[in-house]
Design a protein around this motif. Structure first.
Motif, PDB file in Angstrom:
ATOM      1  N   SER A   1      24.052  48.497 137.761  1.00 23.41           N
ATOM      2  CA  SER A   1      25.278  49.274 137.551  1.00 23.41           C
ATOM      3  C   SER A   1      26.009  49.521 138.861  1.00 23.41           C
ATOM      4  O   SER A   1      25.452  49.340 139.940  1.00 23.41           O
ATOM      5  CB  SER A   1      24.959  50.627 136.906  1.00 23.41           C
TER       6      SER A   1
ATOM      7  N   LYS B   1      28.389  52.716 140.454  1.00 22.99           N
ATOM      8  CA  LYS B   1      28.929  54.066 140.315  1.00 22.99           C
ATOM      9  C   LYS B   1      30.166  54.172 141.195  1.00 22.99           C
ATOM     10  O   LYS B   1      30.183  53.696 142.331  1.00 22.99           O
ATOM     11  CB  LYS B   1      27.915  55.127 140.757  1.00 22.99           C
TER      12      LYS B   1
ATOM     13  N   TYR C   1      31.672  58.013 137.940  1.00 27.87           N
ATOM     14  CA  TYR C   1      31.889  57.189 136.755  1.00 27.87           C
ATOM     15  C   TYR C   1      31.047  55.928 136.892  1.00 27.87           C
ATOM     16  O   TYR C   1      30.928  55.378 137.990  1.00 27.87           O
ATOM     17  CB  TYR C   1      33.353  56.749 136.634  1.00 27.87           C
ATOM     18  N   SER C   2      30.500  55.445 135.798  1.00 30.02           N
ATOM     19  CA  SER C   2      29.845  54.137 135.784  1.00 30.02           C
ATOM     20  C   SER C   2      30.911  53.095 135.502  1.00 30.02           C
ATOM     21  O   SER C   2      31.818  53.319 134.713  1.00 30.02           O
ATOM     22  CB  SER C   2      28.783  54.077 134.689  1.00 30.02           C
ATOM     23  N   MET C   3      30.770  51.931 136.186  1.00 31.77           N
ATOM     24  CA  MET C   3      31.734  50.864 135.951  1.00 31.77           C
ATOM     25  C   MET C   3      31.022  49.518 136.058  1.00 31.77           C
ATOM     26  O   MET C   3      30.856  48.968 137.151  1.00 31.77           O
ATOM     27  CB  MET C   3      32.883  50.915 136.943  1.00 31.77           C
TER      28      MET C   3
ATOM     29  N   LYS D   1      33.600  61.663 126.173  1.00 35.43           N
ATOM     30  CA  LYS D   1      33.499  61.379 127.597  1.00 35.43           C
ATOM     31  C   LYS D   1      34.565  60.375 127.993  1.00 35.43           C
ATOM     32  O   LYS D   1      35.133  59.672 127.156  1.00 35.43           O
ATOM     33  CB  LYS D   1      32.108  60.880 127.983  1.00 35.43           C
ATOM     34  N   THR D   2      34.847  60.338 129.286  1.00 40.05           N
ATOM     35  CA  THR D   2      35.828  59.419 129.827  1.00 40.05           C
ATOM     36  C   THR D   2      35.096  58.331 130.596  1.00 40.05           C
ATOM     37  O   THR D   2      34.249  58.633 131.438  1.00 40.05           O
ATOM     38  CB  THR D   2      36.807  60.157 130.756  1.00 40.05           C
ATOM     39  N   GLN D   3      35.438  57.077 130.298  1.00 36.13           N
ATOM     40  CA  GLN D   3      34.829  55.932 130.970  1.00 36.13           C
ATOM     41  C   GLN D   3      35.866  55.229 131.827  1.00 36.13           C
ATOM     42  O   GLN D   3      37.032  55.142 131.457  1.00 36.13           O
ATOM     43  CB  GLN D   3      34.288  54.931 129.951  1.00 36.13           C
TER      44      GLN D   3
ATOM     45  N   ALA E   1      37.241  51.838 133.004  1.00 38.96           N
ATOM     46  CA  ALA E   1      37.194  50.460 132.508  1.00 38.96           C
ATOM     47  C   ALA E   1      37.648  49.442 133.541  1.00 38.96           C
ATOM     48  O   ALA E   1      37.130  48.323 133.578  1.00 38.96           O
ATOM     49  CB  ALA E   1      38.051  50.335 131.249  1.00 38.96           C
TER      50      ALA E   1
END
Length: 103
Positions: free
Chosen positions: A27, A29, A51-53, A85-87, A89
Motif C-alpha cells: 500500500s 499512505k 489516506y490509503s492510495m 469514509k472518504t477515499q 482515488a
C-alpha cells in the motif's frame, strides 16, 4: 460520490512485504494537510490526515517531487451502510500539470 479538491500533500509512505503469518501487504499512505475543527474555539491550525492510495507502486509516481506539493485530488465518499469514509482515488500535482500545458 466522486469529487475533486485541491489538497496539499505533506508526505507519502510506501509499504510492501509479508507478515509473519504469511499475509502479504502492499500500500501507499498519503498524508494530507487538513484544517482542525475550530467550531468550539479550542483548536486552530492544521494537522495531517492519512489516506490509503493503491499499492506501493503509487509512491514511485510521486517520490521525485519536492514535498509538500499541491495537487488536484479525486476523492470518493463510500459507505458500508452504517459508516461513511472518504477515499483518495487519484492525484494530479498542479505544478507538473502546468509545466506539461506550457510545453
Amino acid at each position: 460520490m466522486k469529487f475533486t479538491s485541491q489538497i496539499k500533500v505533506l508526505g507519502m509512505k510506501a509499504s510492501k512485504g509479508t507478515l509473519e503469518n504469511g499475509t502479504a501487504y502492499d500500500s501507499t499512505k498519503v498524508y494530507v494537510e487538513t484544517g482542525l475543527d475550530d467550531s468550539k474555539g479550542n483548536a486552530k491550525g492544521f494537522s495531517a490526515v492519512e489516506y490509503s492510495m493503491g499499492t506501493s507502486d503509487e509512491y514511485n509516481k510521486y517520490k521525485h517531487l519536492p514535498f509538500p506539493f499541491v495537487a488536484e485530488a479525486t476523492l470518493e465518499i463510500v459507505t458500508t451502510g452504517k459508516a461513511q469514509k472518504t477515499q483518495l482515488a487519484d492525484l494530479k500535482p498542479i505544478e507538473i500539470a502546468k509545466q506539461k500545458a506550457a510545453a
